[in-house]
Scaffold this motif. Structure first.
Motif, PDB file in Angstrom:
ATOM      1  N   ALA A  13       0.819  -1.207   0.000  1.00  0.00           N
ATOM      2  CA  ALA A  13       0.000   0.000   0.000  1.00  0.00           C
ATOM      3  C   ALA A  13       0.858   1.263   0.000  1.00  0.00           C
ATOM      4  N   CYS A  14       2.167   1.088  -0.184  1.00  0.00           N
ATOM      5  CA  CYS A  14       3.136   2.193  -0.219  1.00  0.00           C
ATOM      6  C   CYS A  14       3.210   2.958   1.100  1.00  0.00           C
ATOM      7  N   GLN A  15       2.894   2.282   2.186  1.00  0.00           N
ATOM      8  CA  GLN A  15       3.056   2.866   3.517  1.00  0.00           C
ATOM      9  C   GLN A  15       4.423   2.433   4.036  1.00  0.00           C
ATOM     10  N   TYR A  16       5.438   2.943   3.366  1.00  0.00           N
ATOM     11  CA  TYR A  16       6.795   2.469   3.572  1.00  0.00           C
ATOM     12  C   TYR A  16       7.323   2.701   4.978  1.00  0.00           C
ATOM     13  N   GLU A  17       7.162   3.878   5.500  1.00  0.00           N
ATOM     14  CA  GLU A  17       7.706   4.188   6.832  1.00  0.00           C
ATOM     15  C   GLU A  17       7.084   3.295   7.903  1.00  0.00           C
ATOM     16  N   GLU A  18       5.768   3.116   7.850  1.00  0.00           N
ATOM     17  CA  GLU A  18       5.093   2.285   8.840  1.00  0.00           C
ATOM     18  C   GLU A  18       5.563   0.833   8.732  1.00  0.00           C
ATOM     19  N   ALA A  19       5.662   0.337   7.508  1.00  0.00           N
ATOM     20  CA  ALA A  19       6.119  -1.038   7.296  1.00  0.00           C
ATOM     21  C   ALA A  19       7.551  -1.209   7.780  1.00  0.00           C
ATOM     22  N   TYR A  20       8.397  -0.237   7.509  1.00  0.00           N
ATOM     23  CA  TYR A  20       9.801  -0.313   7.908  1.00  0.00           C
ATOM     24  C   TYR A  20       9.930  -0.368   9.431  1.00  0.00           C
ATOM     25  N   GLN A  21       9.153   0.441  10.124  1.00  0.00           N
ATOM     26  CA  GLN A  21       9.212   0.459  11.586  1.00  0.00           C
ATOM     27  C   GLN A  21       8.768  -0.875  12.182  1.00  0.00           C
ATOM     28  N   ILE A  22       7.744  -1.467  11.618  1.00  0.00           N
ATOM     29  CA  ILE A  22       7.280  -2.772  12.101  1.00  0.00           C
ATOM     30  C   ILE A  22       8.353  -3.825  11.861  1.00  0.00           C
ATOM     31  N   LEU A  23       8.999  -3.765  10.711  1.00  0.00           N
ATOM     32  CA  LEU A  23      10.045  -4.735  10.395  1.00  0.00           C
ATOM     33  C   LEU A  23      11.243  -4.622  11.325  1.00  0.00           C
ATOM     34  N   ASN A  24      11.522  -3.434  11.824  1.00  0.00           N
ATOM     35  CA  ASN A  24      12.608  -3.279  12.791  1.00  0.00           C
ATOM     36  C   ASN A  24      12.346  -4.117  14.030  1.00  0.00           C
ATOM     37  N   LYS A  25      11.104  -4.237  14.430  1.00  0.00           N
ATOM     38  CA  LYS A  25      10.748  -5.053  15.591  1.00  0.00           C
ATOM     39  C   LYS A  25      10.863  -6.540  15.269  1.00  0.00           C
ATOM     40  N   ILE A  26      10.495  -6.926  14.062  1.00  0.00           N
ATOM     41  CA  ILE A  26      10.524  -8.331  13.664  1.00  0.00           C
ATOM     42  C   ILE A  26      11.962  -8.824  13.512  1.00  0.00           C
ATOM     43  N   LYS A  27      12.883  -7.960  13.123  1.00  0.00           N
ATOM     44  CA  LYS A  27      14.269  -8.367  12.894  1.00  0.00           C
ATOM     45  C   LYS A  27      14.924  -8.917  14.151  1.00  0.00           C
TER      46      LYS A  27
END
Length: 91
Positions: A4-18
């Motif tokens: 959905a091109c919500q890049y910043e939100e997706a990136y922040q969530i991925l930081n937690k998953i890493k």
């Protein structure tokens, strides 16, 4: 969120998953895709380069970055390397 091109939100969530080892490689590749979608090729390349060398996706992703940056010959080399990695893993 990424699609959905919500890049910043997706990136922040991925930081937690890493922080979870079993998802780390997938999260890193998705973060690289996000940076690629944001035209941040340098960050995308850094993330892709942190992936394991035996992962054929790494070579494909580097090829895409090089292609987008206009380095067509280098991109072709990466795509060829990915094909060799995938070929040897299927034998």
């Amino acid at each position: 969120m990424y699609q959905a091109c919500q890049y910043e939100e997706a990136y922040q969530i991925l930081n937690k998953i890493k922080d979870i080892d079993e998802y780390k490689a997938h999260a890193t590749k998705l973060q690289a895709a996000i940076k690629y979608g944001q035209e941040d090729l340098l960050s995308a390349k850094e993330l892709v380069e942190s992936c394991p060398s035996e992962d054929s996706d790494k070579e494909v992703n580097l090829g895409c970055i090089l292609y987008k940056d206009g380095n067509y010959e280098e991109a072709l080399t990466k795509f060829s390397a990915a094909m060799q990695i995938q070929g040897s893993s299927h034998t």
